[in-house]
Design an enzyme around this catalytic site. Structure first.
Site, PDB file in Angstrom:
ATOM      1  N   TYR A  85      20.642  71.692 -36.094  1.00  0.00           N
ATOM      2  CA  TYR A  85      20.169  72.161 -37.413  1.00  0.00           C
ATOM      3  C   TYR A  85      19.087  71.228 -37.951  1.00  0.00           C
ATOM      4  O   TYR A  85      18.023  71.676 -38.405  1.00  0.00           O
ATOM      5  CB  TYR A  85      21.362  72.226 -38.376  1.00  0.00           C
ATOM      6  CG  TYR A  85      20.997  72.480 -39.823  1.00  0.00           C
ATOM      7  CD1 TYR A  85      20.652  73.757 -40.264  1.00  0.00           C
ATOM      8  CD2 TYR A  85      21.009  71.437 -40.752  1.00  0.00           C
ATOM      9  CE1 TYR A  85      20.329  73.976 -41.600  1.00  0.00           C
ATOM     10  CE2 TYR A  85      20.690  71.650 -42.081  1.00  0.00           C
ATOM     11  CZ  TYR A  85      20.350  72.920 -42.503  1.00  0.00           C
ATOM     12  OH  TYR A  85      20.032  73.143 -43.819  1.00  0.00           O
ATOM     13  N   SER A 101      15.776  70.120 -45.368  1.00  0.00           N
ATOM     14  CA  SER A 101      17.114  69.595 -45.637  1.00  0.00           C
ATOM     15  C   SER A 101      17.064  68.080 -45.630  1.00  0.00           C
ATOM     16  O   SER A 101      16.307  67.481 -44.846  1.00  0.00           O
ATOM     17  CB  SER A 101      18.084  70.066 -44.551  1.00  0.00           C
ATOM     18  OG  SER A 101      19.283  69.305 -44.613  1.00  0.00           O
TER      19      SER A 101
END
Ligand code: NDP
Length: 253
Positions: free
Chosen positions: A160, A147
């Site tokens: 995350y 990400s």
């Protein structure tokens, strides 16, 4: 194009979102694709049907990641599906795409939420690669979906981002030993990419997210799928251990 003709591929989390687009894209390149999912059987079957309608080959594989024995269970089902269709359990492309989002500020994140993020986003890809080692062919490709949040600060996504930072280590540290077998391993980092999240139905929210990219739009799953298709092909043979920015320029700041 048929850059993956005769190849086999596993795409985790391929029932929807980015994984769905990757599965369809690499099936269009000629690969037999295992469409992995956790719970949405109908959506996974729809992806298989779409691929078949396009003239490709695919089958669905269910397995909950983040649970004990997850990688082994997934591979038993994958191997059964491959054996039935190809007569072998060889795998040419492994795309570790399945993931769960956080969206919880650091001071509210529970230990259970943290463990879940790490288990699905980082631990599962590690053990999927470990389990895949005996299946991966010479010249195989491993692609891990990270990400842009490993390079773009967001206090609501600390846990995350940590899980994605961990998954990026796989490419760095496994690239050399895998290269001995002609296998490449790379990380792909999408920016904000349209998925089934209801936030993408709110025009003002989409407009705000679009401003993060110099192209003035949010990413589409196909934008990421095209990059993954390149990494899955022979054309990427000289790239390994790399961090591939698939954020549409969001990381330029
Ligand atoms: P979606 O939420 O749209 O889809 C998630 C997929 O992963 C589904 O196929 C789902 O299966 C599967 N999955 C989720 N949890 C598990 C689990 N515990 N075990 C097995 N499978 C599971 O995801 P996106 O397309 O948005 O994201 C794909 C990847 O890209 C993720 O790794 C994500 O972190 C990353 N990413 C996404 C961005 C975005 O903006 N969308 C930005 C940056 C990175 P099922 O349908 O059965 O639940």
């Amino acid at each position: 194009m048929d850059r993956l003709a005769g190849k086999t591929a596993l795409v985790t989390g391929a029932s929807r979102g980015i994984g769905r687009a990757i599965a369809i894209r690499i099936a269009d390149e000629g690969a037999l694709v295992a469409v992995h999912y956790a719970a949405n059987t109908q959506m996974a079957e729809d992806v298989v049907a779409t691929i078949e309608k396009n003239g490709g080959r695919a089958f669905a594989v269910q397995a909950e990641l983040g649970a004990p024995g997850d990688a082994h269970e997934l591979f038993l089902r994958l191997e059964a599906g491959l054996k039935e269709r190809t007569g072998s359990v060889e795998l040419d492309v492994l795309v570790n795409n399945a993931g769960v989002m956080g969206g919880v500020p650091a001071d509210e994140t529970t230990a259970e939420q943290f463990d879940r993020l790490i288990a699905v986003n980082a631990k599962a890809p590690f053990f999927l690669i470990q389990r895949a080692l005996s299946n991966l062919t010479s010249g195989a490709r491993v692609i891990n979906i990270s990400s842009g949040l490993t390079r773009f600060a967001n206090p609501d996504e600390v846990a995350y981002a940590m899980s994605k930072g961990a998954v990026e280590q796989l490419a760095l540290h496994l690239a050399k030993p895998l290269a001995e077998r002609g296998i490449t391993i790379n990380s792909v980092a999408p920016g904000i990419t349209r998925n089934g999240n209801p936030v993408f139905d709110i025009p003002e929210a989409v407009e705000q997210m679009a401003r993060l990219s110099p192209f003035g739009r949010v990413g589409e799953p196909q934008d990421v799928a095209d990059i993954v298709a390149f990494l899955a092909s022979d054309e990427s043979r000289w790239m390994t251990g790399a961090f591939v920015d698939a954020s549409g320029g969001t990381l330029l700041g």
